[in-house]
Scaffold this motif. Structure first.
Motif, PDB file in Angstrom:
ATOM      1  N   PHE A  35      10.796  -4.585 -89.870  1.00  0.00           N
ATOM      2  CA  PHE A  35      10.611  -3.848 -91.034  1.00  0.00           C
ATOM      3  C   PHE A  35      10.069  -4.666 -92.049  1.00  0.00           C
ATOM      4  O   PHE A  35      10.206  -5.989 -92.061  1.00  0.00           O
ATOM      5  CB  PHE A  35      12.033  -3.264 -91.328  1.00  0.00           C
ATOM      6  N   TYR A  37      10.680  -4.176 -96.632  1.00  0.00           N
ATOM      7  CA  TYR A  37      10.885  -3.430 -97.536  1.00  0.00           C
ATOM      8  C   TYR A  37      10.367  -4.184 -98.776  1.00  0.00           C
ATOM      9  O   TYR A  37      10.430  -5.189 -98.943  1.00  0.00           O
ATOM     10  CB  TYR A  37      12.488  -3.425 -97.520  1.00  0.00           C
ATOM     11  N   GLN A  39      11.220  -4.620-103.195  1.00  0.00           N
ATOM     12  CA  GLN A  39      12.186  -4.401-104.117  1.00  0.00           C
ATOM     13  C   GLN A  39      11.562  -4.640-105.481  1.00  0.00           C
ATOM     14  O   GLN A  39      11.313  -6.052-105.900  1.00  0.00           O
ATOM     15  CB  GLN A  39      13.645  -5.336-103.972  1.00  0.00           C
ATOM     16  N   PHE A  91      11.094  -8.068 -98.482  1.00  0.00           N
ATOM     17  CA  PHE A  91      12.044  -8.332 -97.673  1.00  0.00           C
ATOM     18  C   PHE A  91      11.452  -8.017 -96.343  1.00  0.00           C
ATOM     19  O   PHE A  91      11.035  -6.952 -96.074  1.00  0.00           O
ATOM     20  CB  PHE A  91      13.240  -7.819 -97.841  1.00  0.00           C
ATOM     21  N   LYS A 102      22.056  -2.535 -87.238  1.00  0.00           N
ATOM     22  CA  LYS A 102      22.651  -3.665 -87.960  1.00  0.00           C
ATOM     23  C   LYS A 102      21.155  -4.481 -88.394  1.00  0.00           C
ATOM     24  O   LYS A 102      20.774  -5.106 -87.633  1.00  0.00           O
ATOM     25  CB  LYS A 102      23.510  -4.092 -87.339  1.00  0.00           C
ATOM     26  N   VAL A 103      20.720  -4.126 -89.550  1.00  0.00           N
ATOM     27  CA  VAL A 103      19.790  -5.095 -90.111  1.00  0.00           C
ATOM     28  C   VAL A 103      19.906  -6.256 -90.475  1.00  0.00           C
ATOM     29  O   VAL A 103      20.905  -6.304 -91.305  1.00  0.00           O
ATOM     30  CB  VAL A 103      18.812  -4.043 -91.200  1.00  0.00           C
ATOM     31  N   PHE A 105      18.238  -9.160 -92.880  1.00  0.00           N
ATOM     32  CA  PHE A 105      17.228  -9.345 -93.509  1.00  0.00           C
ATOM     33  C   PHE A 105      16.913 -10.836 -93.821  1.00  0.00           C
ATOM     34  O   PHE A 105      17.851 -11.779 -93.880  1.00  0.00           O
ATOM     35  CB  PHE A 105      17.462  -8.686 -95.040  1.00  0.00           C
ATOM     36  N   GLY A 106      15.457 -11.060 -94.161  1.00  0.00           N
ATOM     37  CA  GLY A 106      15.220 -12.443 -94.569  1.00  0.00           C
ATOM     38  C   GLY A 106      15.566 -12.613 -96.113  1.00  0.00           C
ATOM     39  O   GLY A 106      16.172 -11.727 -96.763  1.00  0.00           O
ATOM     40  N   THR A 107      15.389 -13.723 -96.751  1.00  0.00           N
ATOM     41  CA  THR A 107      15.856 -13.907 -98.125  1.00  0.00           C
ATOM     42  C   THR A 107      14.927 -13.342 -99.288  1.00  0.00           C
ATOM     43  O   THR A 107      15.173 -13.778-100.236  1.00  0.00           O
ATOM     44  CB  THR A 107      15.964 -15.445 -98.485  1.00  0.00           C
TER      45      THR A 107
END
Lengths: 115, 112
Positions: A35, A37, A39, A91, A102-103, A105-107
């Motif tokens: 994915f 995303y 922000q 992200f 359960k995703v 995520f990177g930083t």
């Protein structure tokens, strides 16, 4: 265990430049989803794309394109002709495709587009 | 249609107080997730519900954190005896089973 690495912490580009955000992932699952995303400064988390590990075709959506390469475990995101509204933290994320998601995520990569 | 909503959007509390954070998922979404996002980091998984059943709470940092979803819709994340290290953005997401998670606007918690 799953891991997502976004090595670029911050990127600054001048408006109308192209920019690529890198994402490298690690997983032991044979099938998974990737994915991106967004922000924006307002803080919400906006879904951009989901890619199944079976599908290595690149995808283009307007000025956005995604390059999925299973051989290098990368899922890079390119913005063409960047605009100020693209300024945000982006992200990359990963989840197994079986069971619940359960995703991981990177930083995040903070992109600043300068007018 | 309406997206995921969370309340309050901002919460300032004193150390030692209990807080309850609410999540109202997208109508029809049976899966609900809680994440915590520290400043400059990506969201980290806390817990997951399928309908009213809490399927995984492995991400809850300690027993001061709990969550419930009694009727399979609205969920509450409760933090007891808050500590300064609990300060973060708490995000809720919902989805159809094995589908994309859509996130709410988050609750920013500040523990003084």
């Amino acid at each position: 265990a799953q891991k997502v690495t976004q090595a670029q912490t911050e990127i600054s580009v001048v408006e109308k430049e192209d920019v690529t955000l890198d994402c490298v992932y690690e997983t032991r699952d044979t099938t998974y989803y990737l994915f991106w995303y967004k922000q924006p400064p307002s803080g919400e988390l906006v879904f951009l794309i989901r890619r199944n590990s079976f599908d290595e075709q690149n995808e283009i959506s307007g000025r956005y394109s995604w390059n999925f390469q299973k051989s290098t475990s990368s899922f890079n995101f390119t913005i063409t002709a960047s605009q100020v509204v693209d300024s945000a933290v982006y992200f990359c994320a990963l989840t197994p495709s079986g069971g619940y998601q359960k995703v991981t995520f990177g930083t995040g990569t903070k992109l600043q587009v300068i007018p | 249609g309406a997206g995921v909503s969370q309340s309050p959007r901002y919460k300032v509390t004193k150390r030692g107080q209990d807080v309850a954070l609410r999540c109202d998922p997208i109508s029809g979404h049976v899966s609900l997730y809680w994440y915590r996002q520290a400043l400059g980091q990506g969201p980290e998984f806390l817990t997951y519900f399928n309908y009213e059943a809490q399927q995984d709470k492995s991400g809850l940092p300690n027993d001061r954190f709990s969550a419930e979803r009694p009727e399979g819709s609205i969920s509450t994340l409760t933090i007891q005896r808050t500590e300064q290290r609990d300060s973060a953005m708490y995000r809720c997401a919902s989805s159809f089973p094995q589908e994309t998670q859509y996130f709410g606007p988050g609750t920013r918690l500040l523990v003084l």
